[in-house]
Enzyme design. Structure first.
Site: not given
Length: 168
Positions: A153, A10-12
């Site tokens: 996250h 997902g988004c880093f």
């Protein structure tokens, strides 16, 4: 001696923010990996995933422990998606650097499957590491600079991954 791990989930921004805090993680950087475009950028990363490169001290933290947190903080059962982020850039992937990492990745995925901690089948790709193109400076340590910035996250409370022998 240090070791290297490369993950996508997902988004880093959120991945980096949580993984960099693990004791034994020496350095992290975000970028683009697993795809087809050389010199990838945020605006032009083709089929690359948003990924994180992790430099760690194996005397202080194991590769397995890093993967356990990886599976705790993102949903490995949604293909090309994490939360509101949709597309191949947000896929779940482990890019191994050697046969030992490949074996540990496959064993950890089998443990995740057997545990029932996630409701669906794990779709995390396991592929050899290829080029890692470092993301632009504004993406590095984003949530450290903007603590209230976007992330999908988070550590799940009481989430402990048992090994298959204990899970069965």
């Amino acid at each position: 001696m240090t070791k290297r791990a490369v993950l996508a989930g997902g988004c880093f921004w959120g991945m980096q923010d949580l993984i960099r805090k693990l004791p034994g993680v020496i350095e992290t950087r975000v970028g683009y990996t697993g795809g087809d475009v050389p010199n990838a950028t945020y605006r032009n990363h083709g089929t690359h995933a948003e990924g994180i490169e992790i430099i760690f001290d194996p005397e202080r933290i194991s590769y397995r422990r890093i993967l356990e947190l990886f599976f705790q903080i993102h949903d490995p059962t949604t293909k090309d998606r994490q939360g509101n982020d949709i597309g191949t850039s947000y896929r779940s992937a482990i890019y191994y650097v050697d046969d030992e990492q490949k074996r540990i990745a496959q064993e950890t995925i089998a443990d995740v499957e057997a545990s029932g901690l996630w409701p669906g089948k794990v779709v995390t790709e396991v592929e050899p590491v290829r080029d890692f193109w470092e993301a632009e400076p504004e993406h590095q340590n984003y949530l450290e600079r903007y603590p209230n910035g976007y992330t999908c996250h988070f550590p799940r409370p009481n989430w402990v991954l048992p090994r298959r022998s204990a899970a069965e």
